[in-house]
Design a protein around this motif. Structure first.
Motif, mmCIF file in Angstrom:
data_model
loop_
_atom_site.group_PDB
_atom_site.id
_atom_site.type_symbol
_atom_site.label_atom_id
_atom_site.label_comp_id
_atom_site.label_asym_id
_atom_site.label_seq_id
_atom_site.Cartn_x
_atom_site.Cartn_y
_atom_site.Cartn_z
ATOM 1 N N GLU A 48 0.809 -1.215 0.000
ATOM 2 C CA GLU A 48 0.000 0.000 0.000
ATOM 3 C C GLU A 48 0.850 1.276 0.000
ATOM 4 O O GLU A 48 0.313 2.382 -0.087
ATOM 5 C CB GLU A 48 -0.955 -0.003 1.203
ATOM 6 C CG GLU A 48 -0.287 0.074 2.558
ATOM 7 C CD GLU A 48 0.091 -1.282 3.118
ATOM 8 O OE1 GLU A 48 0.338 -1.355 4.338
ATOM 9 O OE2 GLU A 48 0.151 -2.260 2.343
ATOM 10 N N ASP A 49 2.170 1.125 0.083
ATOM 11 C CA ASP A 49 3.086 2.261 0.116
ATOM 12 C C ASP A 49 3.762 2.421 -1.245
ATOM 13 O O ASP A 49 4.760 1.765 -1.546
ATOM 14 C CB ASP A 49 4.136 2.052 1.215
ATOM 15 C CG ASP A 49 5.098 3.220 1.360
ATOM 16 O OD1 ASP A 49 5.042 4.159 0.533
ATOM 17 O OD2 ASP A 49 5.914 3.195 2.301
ATOM 18 N N ARG A 50 3.223 3.294 -2.069
ATOM 19 C CA ARG A 50 3.705 3.449 -3.445
ATOM 20 C C ARG A 50 5.200 3.779 -3.512
ATOM 21 O O ARG A 50 5.925 3.232 -4.336
ATOM 22 C CB ARG A 50 2.891 4.540 -4.150
ATOM 23 C CG ARG A 50 3.137 4.613 -5.656
ATOM 24 C CD ARG A 50 2.321 5.709 -6.325
ATOM 25 N NE ARG A 50 2.419 5.628 -7.776
ATOM 26 C CZ ARG A 50 1.588 4.960 -8.550
ATOM 27 N NH1 ARG A 50 0.575 4.302 -8.008
ATOM 28 N NH2 ARG A 50 1.746 4.918 -9.858
ATOM 29 N N ASP A 71 -0.431 -0.731 -10.632
ATOM 30 C CA ASP A 71 -0.267 0.588 -11.256
ATOM 31 C C ASP A 71 1.201 0.957 -11.413
ATOM 32 O O ASP A 71 1.616 1.485 -12.454
ATOM 33 C CB ASP A 71 -0.989 1.639 -10.411
ATOM 34 C CG ASP A 71 -1.193 2.939 -11.171
ATOM 35 O OD1 ASP A 71 -1.822 2.910 -12.251
ATOM 36 O OD2 ASP A 71 -0.708 3.993 -10.703
ATOM 37 N N VAL A 72 1.999 0.675 -10.394
ATOM 38 C CA VAL A 72 3.432 0.956 -10.470
ATOM 39 C C VAL A 72 4.080 0.116 -11.573
ATOM 40 O O VAL A 72 4.927 0.603 -12.331
ATOM 41 C CB VAL A 72 4.106 0.682 -9.105
ATOM 42 C CG1 VAL A 72 5.619 0.726 -9.231
ATOM 43 C CG2 VAL A 72 3.641 1.694 -8.066
ATOM 44 N N THR A 78 -2.152 -0.755 -6.191
ATOM 45 C CA THR A 78 -0.975 0.108 -6.223
ATOM 46 C C THR A 78 0.186 -0.589 -6.926
ATOM 47 O O THR A 78 0.877 0.000 -7.775
ATOM 48 C CB THR A 78 -0.555 0.499 -4.794
ATOM 49 O OG1 THR A 78 -1.644 1.158 -4.146
ATOM 50 C CG2 THR A 78 0.649 1.438 -4.813
ATOM 51 N N VAL A 129 -6.224 -2.001 -1.953
ATOM 52 C CA VAL A 129 -5.333 -0.854 -2.153
ATOM 53 C C VAL A 129 -3.930 -1.309 -2.548
ATOM 54 O O VAL A 129 -3.333 -0.808 -3.514
ATOM 55 C CB VAL A 129 -5.278 0.025 -0.885
ATOM 56 C CG1 VAL A 129 -4.307 1.187 -1.089
ATOM 57 C CG2 VAL A 129 -6.666 0.539 -0.526
ATOM 58 N N GLY A 130 -3.392 -2.274 -1.810
ATOM 59 C CA GLY A 130 -2.035 -2.739 -2.077
ATOM 60 C C GLY A 130 -1.875 -3.368 -3.448
ATOM 61 O O GLY A 130 -0.941 -3.045 -4.192
#
Length: 323
Positions: free
Chosen positions: A69-71, A121-122, A118, A114-115
């Motif tokens: 969850e930490d981009r 997406d990255v 993310t 969320v994780g």
């Protein structure tokens, strides 16, 4: 009986050799010199096995240290590792089971929704294929796919099971991931391995239950299918895949095999879904997934019952000691 790790790697090597001898060319399969895998889920069952498989095949790999969850931490991992492919075997399933998710909904959303989004997406920004180990526990038998009919749910079917919060989050994220053409979603179901001491193993679970239901289901034999998932990465396959062995097997059929191969004195008791509902918090998914797509890509894949015998029960067979 062999050590579970050596068993898994023995079969993984057998499958890997099958792929390499039958490969259509370096372009189709990739070469290990150009591969560099980044794996999330180091402390998990599947994540741990993936590292062992990579080591056995000589594929460079690194476990991600960032939180899903930490981009920023994910970007840092990608900058550091510069992977060719990314694998997501991290996620919340709950301990000891999915009932945990019913009382920890925010934590479940944070990782499973969320994780995962993310990370996808990255990876999309970097043009990287993401192999995402998801779940097939987002369906249940219905009028169009009756129990015992042999009509399984296909990749394009819309999930119809929302009985548990865990399944609800998984169906939600699968729908959103359809918009990411770089993601390969693998629908795993009731995972089984030759390590019968692992508490996450479906066989281990049901042998320890006081009572079990008896319903045919699609399942995933990890010893056979996890090496296939590495091959899918090499082929840059994406989209949704029913990641189960063809066919179904019931709880009783598995326990009968367990009694035949492992413990002749083993006994068990059945109960109904209605009786089961009284001892669990959230309903459980029961379904058959159509594995035609995966079988077409990997025709050597065994049916669920054949795979159970070859990869799980034969290696764990108790030998009689003659006096």
């Amino acid at each position: 009986m062999r050590d579970p790790n050596s068993l898994f790697l023995f079969f993984a090597g057998e499958i890997f050799n099958q792929f390499t001898t039958e490969r259509m060319g370096a372009e189709a399969n990739g070469s290990s010199s150009s591969l560099n895998f980044l794996i999330y889920g180091r402390t998990g069952w599947i994540g741990g096995i993936l590292g062992k498989l990579c080591a056995a095949q000589g594929i460079p790999y690194t476990y991600g240290s960032g939180r899903l969850e930490d981009r920023r931490s994910l970007v840092a991992d990608l900058d550091s590792v510069k992977p060719s492919h990314v694998f997501n075997a991290a996620g919340v399933t709950g301990r000891p089971n999915v009932d945990w998710c019913e009382s920890h909904k925010v934590e479940t959303i944070r990782t499973n929704v969320v994780g995962t989004l993310t990370l996808a997406d990255v990876c999309k920004e970097r043009g990287l294929v993401l192999i995402n180990y998801a779940t097939g526990c987002i369906f249940e038998y219905d009028s169009g796919h009756p129990l015992g009919s042999g009509l399984g749910f296909k990749e394009e079917d819309t999930p119809n099971f929302t009985g548990s919060f865990y399944s609800k989050t998984k169906a939600m994220v699968e729908e959103l991931l359809k918009n990411y053409e770089n993601v390969c979603t693998l629908r795993v179901r009731m995972p089984i391995s030759s390590d019968l001491s692992n508490p996450r193993n479906f066989i281990t679970k049901i042998t320890r239950y006081e009572k079990v239901v008896d319903i045919p289901n699609s399942m995933t034999i990890l010893d056979e299918l996890l090496p296939i998932s590495l091959e899918m990465a090499k082929r840059n396959l994406t989209g949704i895949w029913n990641f189960t062995n063809p066919g179904v097997v019931s709880h009783n059929e598995i326990l009968e095999m367990y009694r035949e191969f492992v413990d002749p004195s083993f006994t068990w008791k059945n109960f109904t879904l209605e009786e089961q509902a009284k001892v669990i918090v959230a309903p459980r998914s029961n379904n058959e997934l159509d594995a035609t797509k995966l079988k077409t890509e990997f025709p050597e894949m065994l049916s669920i019952k054949e795979s159970l015998v070859k990869f799980v029960f034969e290696p764990n067979k108790k030998t009689e000691i003659k006096g």
